[in-house]
Design a protein around this motif. Structure first.
Motif, short mmCIF file in Angstrom:
data_model
loop_
_atom_site.label_atom_id
_atom_site.label_comp_id
_atom_site.label_asym_id
_atom_site.label_seq_id
_atom_site.Cartn_x
_atom_site.Cartn_y
_atom_site.Cartn_z
N GLY A 14 -10.75 35.48 37.82
CA GLY A 14 -11.75 36.35 37.04
C GLY A 14 -12.35 35.47 35.89
N ILE A 15 -11.61 34.56 35.40
CA ILE A 15 -12.04 33.74 34.33
C ILE A 15 -13.13 32.67 34.68
CG2 ILE A 15 -11.36 31.80 32.70
CD1 ILE A 15 -10.59 34.50 31.30
N THR A 16 -12.82 32.09 35.94
CA THR A 16 -13.46 31.34 36.44
C THR A 16 -14.90 31.92 36.91
OG1 THR A 16 -11.84 30.21 37.46
CG2 THR A 16 -13.80 29.75 38.52
N TYR A 17 -14.98 33.20 37.41
CA TYR A 17 -15.98 33.71 37.71
C TYR A 17 -16.86 34.31 36.55
CZ TYR A 17 -19.31 37.13 40.06
OH TYR A 17 -20.23 37.65 40.87
N TRP A 18 -16.11 34.55 35.58
CA TRP A 18 -16.76 34.91 34.11
C TRP A 18 -17.61 33.67 33.84
CZ3 TRP A 18 -16.12 33.13 29.11
CH2 TRP A 18 -16.68 33.82 28.21
N THR A 19 -16.79 32.71 33.86
CA THR A 19 -17.33 31.25 33.33
C THR A 19 -18.90 30.66 34.17
OG1 THR A 19 -15.56 30.29 32.64
CG2 THR A 19 -17.16 28.66 33.11
N LYS A 22 -21.69 32.78 33.10
CA LYS A 22 -22.39 32.28 31.90
C LYS A 22 -23.28 30.87 32.20
CE LYS A 22 -20.14 35.19 29.19
NZ LYS A 22 -21.02 36.38 28.64
N GLU A 23 -23.52 30.71 33.34
CA GLU A 23 -24.26 29.58 33.83
C GLU A 23 -23.57 28.35 33.61
OE1 GLU A 23 -28.34 30.01 32.81
OE2 GLU A 23 -28.50 31.74 34.27
N LEU A 24 -22.35 28.40 33.50
CA LEU A 24 -21.49 26.95 33.47
C LEU A 24 -21.03 26.43 34.76
CD1 LEU A 24 -19.82 27.78 29.97
CD2 LEU A 24 -21.88 26.14 30.44
N LYS A 25 -20.85 25.36 35.09
CA LYS A 25 -20.14 24.77 36.06
C LYS A 25 -18.66 24.48 35.98
CE LYS A 25 -24.33 22.64 38.11
NZ LYS A 25 -24.96 21.26 38.55
N VAL A 26 -18.05 24.90 37.06
CA VAL A 26 -16.47 24.85 37.14
C VAL A 26 -16.11 23.64 38.11
CG1 VAL A 26 -14.47 25.75 37.56
CG2 VAL A 26 -16.28 26.92 36.35
N LYS A 27 -15.19 22.94 38.01
CA LYS A 27 -14.76 22.05 39.22
C LYS A 27 -13.36 22.64 39.59
CE LYS A 27 -16.36 17.58 38.44
NZ LYS A 27 -17.10 17.31 37.20
N TRP A 28 -13.13 22.91 40.95
CA TRP A 28 -12.07 23.63 41.49
C TRP A 28 -11.34 22.06 42.22
CZ3 TRP A 28 -12.52 28.06 45.71
CH2 TRP A 28 -11.17 28.68 45.84
N LEU A 29 -10.10 21.92 41.72
CA LEU A 29 -9.23 20.84 41.93
C LEU A 29 -8.38 21.25 43.17
CD1 LEU A 29 -8.49 19.84 38.11
CD2 LEU A 29 -10.55 19.30 39.82
N LEU A 30 -8.75 20.99 44.19
CA LEU A 30 -7.99 21.35 45.41
C LEU A 30 -6.88 20.60 45.58
CD1 LEU A 30 -11.27 21.49 48.04
CD2 LEU A 30 -10.21 23.41 46.21
N GLU A 79 -9.05 17.10 46.18
CA GLU A 79 -10.64 16.97 46.13
C GLU A 79 -11.20 17.69 44.82
OE1 GLU A 79 -13.08 15.16 46.27
OE2 GLU A 79 -14.15 15.46 48.08
N ALA A 80 -12.26 17.33 44.29
CA ALA A 80 -12.46 18.17 43.24
C ALA A 80 -14.13 18.67 43.62
CB ALA A 80 -13.03 17.24 41.96
N VAL A 81 -14.05 20.08 43.86
CA VAL A 81 -15.35 20.70 44.41
C VAL A 81 -16.07 21.27 43.22
CG1 VAL A 81 -16.19 22.60 45.86
CG2 VAL A 81 -14.38 21.19 46.70
N VAL A 82 -17.25 21.16 43.16
CA VAL A 82 -18.07 21.91 41.90
C VAL A 82 -18.36 22.95 42.44
CG1 VAL A 82 -20.32 21.74 40.76
CG2 VAL A 82 -18.96 19.53 41.35
N LEU A 83 -18.22 24.13 41.58
CA LEU A 83 -18.70 25.56 41.72
C LEU A 83 -19.91 25.76 40.99
CD1 LEU A 83 -15.12 27.44 41.65
CD2 LEU A 83 -16.49 26.49 43.51
N GLU A 84 -20.71 26.30 41.26
CA GLU A 84 -22.26 26.21 40.78
C GLU A 84 -22.82 27.52 40.27
OE1 GLU A 84 -24.60 22.60 42.09
OE2 GLU A 84 -24.33 24.07 43.68
N LYS A 85 -22.59 28.64 40.94
CA LYS A 85 -23.16 30.00 40.62
C LYS A 85 -22.07 31.12 40.95
CE LYS A 85 -27.12 32.80 41.89
NZ LYS A 85 -28.23 33.04 42.90
#
Length: 394
Positions: A14-19, A22-30, A79-85
């Protein structure tokens, strides 16, 4: 997001979705510490984590670069996958259903991830085009009213639900519920083929495929639709139309609480104490999609039952990935595939923290299961559409 450091895995999504919202990108560190999320360091995000009880660590720029360098190494299965939207989420569910009737609805509420509900009228009017991700509530797309006839035909809730479904079908211009549900299934199929992400659990998995395979064939007995089924309808099933399953045999008896041979519920002989399924390991750099969908802090997840508990392995199409299996009997629990430009995931069972959920059972309190590996798999699918699209290498 590993087992030792995170107090609330579910709310972390939920924190990741909330971020992302806010139109901020997140990296998911697989495959890094249980599939951790690398978020921008802002006071607002720190405060939100503290409010929701989500564990986090603050990293220096040099530490961050060191982690990303480690992840990028060819010798590391990471792998580091970028989450954008933040994906726009729809839950296909009828009016009047309580949130605890459905594990996905329940965990979305718990994780504070916003969603909208849609049902047949919205689907038939192309309402799915507004959404990135669709979950199918435990629906029966075959028009047999969940095959509840034998046990619940005299129950007031069954009678009322049947009447409501028939009234809705008539209002939408269909002679039978089975015809109306087929039209809905075809719209959902088109949504996925066009690039949508579809997730289903329990009976929505096999009943969806059965409905597609039986297009133009009456498989419903008189107590369901008022007339007899087609003679020898099994021979008229078209497996080419399904998403995931093939060569299955339909359950003809209206008094048997089962749709077909796809489901393993009545065939399995596994005691609750040893009912676990294993998550497959994939190459994070070469197969990021199934790797994302299997992120967890454990590779062994507690099993749980449902009307459709799990899937018969040799009735799954060869191009569909089995991401979770029960080693004892080889059944598939968690599967994923591509259809057209879109994706689908089927997850057997009803509620990951309620082993044998029955009609009328009390709801699951997710405050008691904040680190549930079974629920994490659902939330992996919720975030999956946020990933920056890369060309799949395999």
């Amino acid at each position: 997001m590993d087992a030792d450091s995170q107090k609330n895995h579910l709310k972390a999504y939920g924190i990741t979705y909330w971020t992302l919202n806010k139109e901020l990108k997140v990296k998911w560190l697989l495959n890094y510490r249980g599939g951790s999320f690398l978020l921008p360091d802002t006071e607002a995000i720190q405060r939100e984590c503290q409010i929701r009880g989500v564990s986090f660590e603050i990293l220096s720029n040099s530490k961050t670069e060191s982690i990303l360098h480690e992840i990028s190494s060819p010798s590391k299965n990471m792998e580091a996958v970028v989450l954008e939207k933040a994906p726009k989420i729809a839950v296909y569910t009828p009016d009047g259903k309580q949130p605890w009737d459905d594990a996905v609805t329940m965990v979305l509420k718990y994780a504070e991830i916003p969603y909208e509900t849609v049902y047949d009228e919205e689907v038939l009017n192309d309402g799915l085009l507004a959404f990135d991700w669709l979950h199918l509530h435990h629906e029966d797309f075959t028009g047999q009213f969940g095959k509840f006839y034998a046990q619940y035909r005299a129950a007031s809730w069954y009678i009322e639900e049947k009447k409501a479904a028939e009234k809705l079908a008539e209002r939408l211009g269909y002679n039978k519920v089975s015809q109306e549900k087929l039209a809905v299934a075809l719209k959902i199929r088109n949504y996925v083929v066009g690039g949508g992400f579809m997730f289903a659990m329990c009976s929505a998995t096999d009943s969806f495929d059965i409905a597609l395979s039986a297009e133009g064939v009456d498989i419903c007995e008189p107590m369901f639709d008022g007339d007899g089924s087609d003679a020898a309808y099994q021979n008229k099933i078209d497996y080419n139309k399904t998403f995931a399953f093939t060569n299955f045999t339909l359950e003809r008896s209206p008094t048997t609480y089962e749709f077909s041979s796809i489901d393993m519920t009545q065939k399995r002989r596994i005691p609750k104490t040893s009912d676990y399924f294993s998550l497959m390991e994939y190459s994070a750099k070469w197969d990021p999609i199934p790797t994302m969908l299997c992120q967890n802090h454990t590779a062994l997840v507690k099993g749980f039952m449902g009307q459709t508990t799990s899937f018969t392995r040799d009735e799954i199409k060869s191009n569909v990935l089995v991401m979770g299996e029960t080693k004892v009997n080889g059944e598939a629990k968690y599967i994923h595939g591509i259809k057209g430009k879109g994706f689908f995931t089927f997850y057997g069972g009803h509620d990951p923290e309620d082993y044998q959920h029955r009609v009328g059972d009390a709801k699951t309190e997710l405050d008691l299961h904040p680190t549930s590996p079974g629920y994490r798999l659902i939330l992996n699918n919720v975030l999956f559409p946020a990933a920056k699209k890369k060309k799949q290498k395999t």
